[in-house]
Design an enzyme around this catalytic site. Structure first.
Site, PDB file in Angstrom:
ATOM      1  N   LYS A 118       0.851  -1.188   0.000  1.00 22.25           N
ATOM      2  CA  LYS A 118       0.000   0.000   0.000  1.00 22.25           C
ATOM      3  C   LYS A 118       0.885   1.235   0.000  1.00 22.25           C
ATOM      4  CE  LYS A 118       0.730   1.983   3.292  1.00 22.25           C
ATOM      5  NZ  LYS A 118       2.037   2.557   3.756  1.00 22.25           N
ATOM      6  N   TYR A 202      -4.052   4.335   6.564  1.00 16.89           N
ATOM      7  CA  TYR A 202      -4.515   3.368   7.578  1.00 16.89           C
ATOM      8  C   TYR A 202      -5.808   3.850   8.225  1.00 16.89           C
ATOM      9  CZ  TYR A 202      -0.193   0.750   7.222  1.00 16.89           C
ATOM     10  OH  TYR A 202       0.831  -0.020   6.745  1.00 16.89           O
TER      11      TYR A 202
END
Ligand code: NDP
Length: 355
Positions: A118, A202
């Site tokens: 990511k 996140y």
């Protein structure tokens, strides 16, 4: 057995006899690659069978540690040759963000399944191209959202789904750190953006897995306070609010300018729940809720005592299982694409050039 599994040399044999592990070629031998490789070594389903690096000495050292033959070490220029390497079933892309798209697409064209770190990439159009390339090559694409496979996170999701805190009204979340000068994360050409792309993601992703809804309204701000040269190409701070279809509101903040331990706190009609830490270990769930006035309150304090690299074992196990059983990964490319679209929206409402 599905088509993708049939195309994997030897995988059928592993599925039946358990003799063959799925082989991963790690692309980019930096910090996260080290955690991943240790996770693969600790697990039992996967193995490291190839390396791609710009530093041959380092690659040879790591190859010796993991039993990778020198013939399976590639450079960025010649990595397409891995097409011929039958020991490599999948790649793990652990490069700076702006390189994810190119190396995912090249790996797919070489016939390898792709586990990509990511953020998925640095633009919505790249994310779409990555998904299309993997579909065209009939290989799987998973984005390495390791917390989707982590027990404290799964426990928080379940408690919320089971109604422990009642109707969720609002969530707050933060995640950031003080970034050092000279890091590629501060170079927009490599990172694609500031802390939102790296650690704010996140918070964004957590708001989605906690609510099981997709955000529909956004407000956001960016700022740079420290004029010390670190933030010439990326912003220092980003804060944003999102509203979900049910009316749940989420407020998130991220920074590269100071220590900001990761957490989220979910407020519901019956109480609250908090998870501290988005890191590799040390997650802790706390909560306090009651079923109504006069009912005794339930108090939870559940530290997760697992040690790094357990999360990486689970992540690799999941992708390996998807490859062997021809299943869609829980965090497929489409999950990464959604976050790319939402980050573009956050930047847009904050007045930053869209991704
Ligand atoms: P590092 O800087 O530690 O490693 C990146 C590696 O990429 C380098 O070691 C290098 O490997 C290779 N590389 C190739 N070109 C460049 C370049 N121009 N500049 C810098 N490195 C280059 O980064 P991280 O491991 O921290 O991050 C890599 C990716 O993983 C990022 O996308 C990040 O967002 C993600 N990440 C995910 C985490 C998670 O928990 N899921 C946590 C941390 C990072 P070599 O020398 O072998 O060529």
């Amino acid at each position: 057995m599905g088509l993708a599994a049939q195309m994997l040399p030897g995988v059928g044999a592993f599925a039946q006899s358990g003799e063959r592990k799925v082989g991963y070629c790690v692309i980019g031998l930096g910090r996260i690659a080290d955690h991943f490789m240790r996770g693969v070594k600790e697990g039992s389903t996967s193995t490291i069978t190839g390396l791609v690096s710009g530093h041959r000495d380092k690659a040879e050292r790591i190859a010796a540690q993991y039993g990778v033959p020198k013939s399976s070490i590639y450079s960025y220029e010649d990595m397409d040759k891995m097409r011929e390497n039958k020991a490599i079933d999948a790649v793990y892309v652990a490069l700076p963000n702006s390189m994810h798209a190119e190396y995912t697409i090249r790996s797919a064209k070489a016939g390898k399944h792709v586990l990509c770190e990511k953020p998925m990439c640095t633009s919505v159009s790249d994310a779409e191209a990555m998904i299309a390339a993997c579909k065209a090559a009939n290989v799987k694409l998973m984005i390495a959202y390791r917390l989707h496979y982590e027990p404290t996170t799964l426990r928080a999701i379940k408690l919320i789904q089971d109604g422990a805190v009642g109707q969720v009204q609002s969530i707050v979340s933060a995640n950031g750190f003080n970034e050092s000068a000279g890091e590629w994360r501060l170079n927009k050409a490599l990172s694609g953006g500031g802390p939102l792309m790296d650690v704010g993601i996140y918070c964004l992703n957590a708001m989605r897995y906690l609510t099981r809804e997709e955000p529909v309204k956004f407000a956001g701000f960016v700022s740079t306070i420290d004029k010390d040269g670190r933030f010439d190409t990326v912003e220092e701070n980003t804060s944003w609010t999102m509203q979900f279809p049910s009316g749940i509101q989420a407020s998130c903040t991220t920074t590269y300018g100071g220590s900001m331990p990761g957490f989220y706190r979910v407020y519901g009609s019956k109480g609250w729940l908090q998870v501290d830490e988005f890191g590799y270990q040390g997650l802790r769930l706390t909560a306090r809720y009651s079923q109504g006035r006069g009912s005794p309150a339930t108090t939870l304090d559940e530290p997760n005592l697992e040690k790094d690299p357990k999360q990486f074992v689970r992540e690799a196990d999941h992708f390996t299982e998807c490859i062997l059983k021809d299943r869609a990964p829980r965090t497929a490319g489409e999950e990464g694409l959604l976050d790319m679209q939402y980050m573009r929206e956050i930047y847009r409402v904050a007045g930053v050039t869209a991704l």
